[in-house]
Motif scaffolding. Structure first.
Motif, mmCIF file in Angstrom:
data_model
loop_
_atom_site.group_PDB
_atom_site.id
_atom_site.type_symbol
_atom_site.label_atom_id
_atom_site.label_comp_id
_atom_site.label_asym_id
_atom_site.label_seq_id
_atom_site.Cartn_x
_atom_site.Cartn_y
_atom_site.Cartn_z
ATOM 1 N N ALA A 157 -50.157 -20.992 -15.485
ATOM 2 C CA ALA A 157 -50.946 -20.978 -14.255
ATOM 3 C C ALA A 157 -50.878 -22.326 -13.551
ATOM 4 O O ALA A 157 -50.681 -22.402 -12.333
ATOM 5 C CB ALA A 157 -52.396 -20.624 -14.575
ATOM 6 N N GLU A 158 -51.036 -23.412 -14.332
ATOM 7 C CA GLU A 158 -50.991 -24.747 -13.746
ATOM 8 C C GLU A 158 -49.622 -25.030 -13.134
ATOM 9 O O GLU A 158 -49.521 -25.636 -12.059
ATOM 10 C CB GLU A 158 -51.340 -25.779 -14.821
ATOM 11 C CG GLU A 158 -52.794 -25.704 -15.266
ATOM 12 C CD GLU A 158 -53.042 -26.246 -16.663
ATOM 13 O OE1 GLU A 158 -54.176 -26.127 -17.139
ATOM 14 O OE2 GLU A 158 -52.091 -26.783 -17.284
ATOM 15 N N GLU A 159 -48.572 -24.581 -13.797
ATOM 16 C CA GLU A 159 -47.227 -24.759 -13.263
ATOM 17 C C GLU A 159 -47.051 -23.956 -11.971
ATOM 18 O O GLU A 159 -46.490 -24.462 -10.992
ATOM 19 C CB GLU A 159 -46.190 -24.316 -14.290
ATOM 20 C CG GLU A 159 -46.108 -25.216 -15.514
ATOM 21 C CD GLU A 159 -45.171 -24.679 -16.572
ATOM 22 O OE1 GLU A 159 -44.478 -23.668 -16.280
ATOM 23 O OE2 GLU A 159 -45.110 -25.242 -17.677
ATOM 24 N N MET A 160 -47.542 -22.721 -11.962
ATOM 25 C CA MET A 160 -47.398 -21.872 -10.777
ATOM 26 C C MET A 160 -48.117 -22.478 -9.578
ATOM 27 O O MET A 160 -47.569 -22.544 -8.466
ATOM 28 C CB MET A 160 -47.944 -20.469 -11.068
ATOM 29 C CG MET A 160 -47.876 -19.517 -9.891
ATOM 30 S SD MET A 160 -48.523 -17.859 -10.277
ATOM 31 C CE MET A 160 -47.132 -17.183 -11.201
ATOM 32 N N ILE A 161 -49.346 -22.959 -9.804
ATOM 33 C CA ILE A 161 -50.112 -23.548 -8.714
ATOM 34 C C ILE A 161 -49.471 -24.867 -8.279
ATOM 35 O O ILE A 161 -49.293 -25.137 -7.088
ATOM 36 C CB ILE A 161 -51.573 -23.786 -9.147
ATOM 37 C CG1 ILE A 161 -52.254 -22.473 -9.543
ATOM 38 C CG2 ILE A 161 -52.357 -24.474 -8.031
ATOM 39 C CD1 ILE A 161 -52.337 -21.442 -8.473
ATOM 40 N N GLY A 162 -49.112 -25.713 -9.253
ATOM 41 C CA GLY A 162 -48.539 -27.012 -8.941
ATOM 42 C C GLY A 162 -47.223 -26.927 -8.188
ATOM 43 O O GLY A 162 -46.921 -27.784 -7.349
ATOM 44 N N GLU A 163 -46.439 -25.894 -8.479
ATOM 45 C CA GLU A 163 -45.138 -25.726 -7.834
ATOM 46 C C GLU A 163 -45.208 -24.846 -6.591
ATOM 47 O O GLU A 163 -44.179 -24.518 -5.999
ATOM 48 C CB GLU A 163 -44.150 -25.125 -8.839
ATOM 49 C CG GLU A 163 -43.867 -26.047 -10.030
ATOM 50 C CD GLU A 163 -43.059 -25.359 -11.107
ATOM 51 O OE1 GLU A 163 -42.669 -24.186 -10.912
ATOM 52 O OE2 GLU A 163 -42.830 -25.994 -12.161
ATOM 53 N N ASN A 164 -46.419 -24.462 -6.202
ATOM 54 C CA ASN A 164 -46.611 -23.588 -5.037
ATOM 55 C C ASN A 164 -45.738 -22.338 -5.144
ATOM 56 O O ASN A 164 -45.057 -21.939 -4.208
ATOM 57 C CB ASN A 164 -46.294 -24.344 -3.743
ATOM 58 C CG ASN A 164 -46.795 -23.617 -2.511
ATOM 59 O OD1 ASN A 164 -47.770 -22.863 -2.572
ATOM 60 N ND2 ASN A 164 -46.126 -23.822 -1.380
ATOM 61 N N ALA A 165 -45.784 -21.729 -6.341
ATOM 62 C CA ALA A 165 -44.889 -20.614 -6.646
ATOM 63 C C ALA A 165 -45.609 -19.268 -6.741
ATOM 64 O O ALA A 165 -45.085 -18.335 -7.341
ATOM 65 C CB ALA A 165 -44.149 -20.899 -7.951
ATOM 66 N N VAL A 166 -46.805 -19.158 -6.171
ATOM 67 C CA VAL A 166 -47.513 -17.874 -6.176
ATOM 68 C C VAL A 166 -46.835 -16.936 -5.183
ATOM 69 O O VAL A 166 -46.637 -17.285 -4.015
ATOM 70 C CB VAL A 166 -48.998 -18.063 -5.807
ATOM 71 C CG1 VAL A 166 -49.725 -16.718 -5.823
ATOM 72 C CG2 VAL A 166 -49.659 -19.040 -6.767
ATOM 73 N N ARG A 167 -46.457 -15.761 -5.645
ATOM 74 C CA ARG A 167 -45.761 -14.792 -4.803
ATOM 75 C C ARG A 167 -46.334 -13.396 -5.004
ATOM 76 O O ARG A 167 -46.729 -13.034 -6.118
ATOM 77 C CB ARG A 167 -44.255 -14.754 -5.145
ATOM 78 C CG ARG A 167 -43.548 -16.081 -4.964
ATOM 79 C CD ARG A 167 -43.379 -16.446 -3.495
ATOM 80 N NE ARG A 167 -42.597 -17.663 -3.344
ATOM 81 C CZ ARG A 167 -43.127 -18.894 -3.295
ATOM 82 N NH1 ARG A 167 -44.448 -19.049 -3.399
ATOM 83 N NH2 ARG A 167 -42.354 -19.958 -3.151
ATOM 84 N N VAL A 168 -46.362 -12.619 -3.930
ATOM 85 C CA VAL A 168 -46.656 -11.186 -4.015
ATOM 86 C C VAL A 168 -45.518 -10.445 -3.326
ATOM 87 O O VAL A 168 -44.677 -11.052 -2.666
ATOM 88 C CB VAL A 168 -48.012 -10.831 -3.364
ATOM 89 C CG1 VAL A 168 -49.159 -11.554 -4.066
ATOM 90 C CG2 VAL A 168 -48.004 -11.153 -1.869
ATOM 91 N N ALA A 169 -45.499 -9.128 -3.502
ATOM 92 C CA ALA A 169 -44.402 -8.327 -2.952
ATOM 93 C C ALA A 169 -44.963 -7.117 -2.207
ATOM 94 O O ALA A 169 -46.187 -6.931 -2.126
ATOM 95 C CB ALA A 169 -43.466 -7.891 -4.081
ATOM 96 N N ALA A 170 -44.054 -6.287 -1.679
ATOM 97 C CA ALA A 170 -44.452 -5.089 -0.949
ATOM 98 C C ALA A 170 -45.349 -4.203 -1.827
ATOM 99 O O ALA A 170 -45.163 -4.149 -3.049
ATOM 100 C CB ALA A 170 -43.197 -4.317 -0.529
#
Length: 246
Positions: A157-170
């Motif tokens: 979670a910390e890596e995802m937030i820190g790298e601005n890597a949160v993604r959603v899809a259709a």
């Protein structure tokens, strides 16, 4: 990965004690696009119900909690009587098509397949509904917090937030993001409970758990944290929302 994702039930007490609550203004922002009468919210990866209760406090009377771990759901039912709580995952929800106005996930999106989860949540959430994601993340810009993270180990979670890597899809559209900075006063016991509630530590061998606990105590001694006293733990709440297309 699956073992860690479903490990939290063995530490429900630590999870409830060590993890912070969700800011009401951040949860309100997640659900802000909903019309006044839209109340059906599914809280996925609900755990012990921290986000479920925050949604309820905002008037979300039709809240359904979903989690893959029966022990977490048992704790949720004890603390949040009357809420419908069912076993399931973001990729396989035991709910009818278009039966929800919104779906929320607290500290959970980093455990899911974002494409499969978006599609399945999109099946359950009506067009124009909301997908809301939220995390409370320790602010490692503070030196002692950074040292604590080095002892405990980082998280996905910390890596995802820190790298601005949160993604959603259709079928969900573009993500909006907001962040809040705040602090929580925590005792040694609460800090140890927070560490004990982390999946990486839950699934570690006893000797590794003991090493981490001792290293934490060494840090707290160095910081002069006496039993019963508190440290101010800085947090960042990162919230994201997206609207389901037609």
């Amino acid at each position: 990965m699956v073992e860690r994702a479903t490990s939290f039930g063995s530490e429900t007490g630590s999870y409830e004690k060590g993890r912070p609550e969700y800011r009401s203004d951040a949860v309100a922002w997640l659900l802000e696009p909903l019309a006044e009468g839209d109340k059906a919210v599914v809280d996925i990866g609900a755990g012990t119900g921290k986000l479920t209760r925050a949604v309820l406090a905002l008037g979300g009377t039709g809240v359904t909690a979903v989690d893959p771990d029966p022990q977490m759901l048992e704790a949720l039912r004890e603390k949040t009587p009357g809420v419908e709580a069912v076993t399931g995952t973001a990729e396989a929800l035991p709910l009818a098509d278009r039966s929800a106005d919104a779906a929320t996930l607290g500290q959970a999106w980093h455990w899911v397949d974002p494409v499969a989860a978006s599609a399945e949540i999109g099946r359950v959430v009506r067009p124009g509904g909301v997908l809301g994601l939220i995390w409370n993340v320790r602010d490692d810009r503070t030196e002692w917090v950074r040292r604590l993270t080095e002892i405990m180990g980082g998280s996905a979670a910390e890596e995802m937030i820190g790298e601005n890597a949160v993604r959603v899809a259709a079928p969900f559209g573009e993500l909006e993001e907001r962040r809040w900075e705040w602090a929580r006063e925590m005792t040694r016991a609460e800090l140890h409970a927070m560490a004990s509630s982390r999946s990486m530590i839950i699934t570690s061998p006893p000797e590794e758990k003991a090493r981490i606990a001792q290293a934490m105590d060494d840090l707290f001694d160095e910081l002069g944290l006496a039993e019963g006293a508190t440290l101010s733990m800085p947090y960042v709440t990162a919230a994201y929302r997206a609207i389901r297309g037609s």
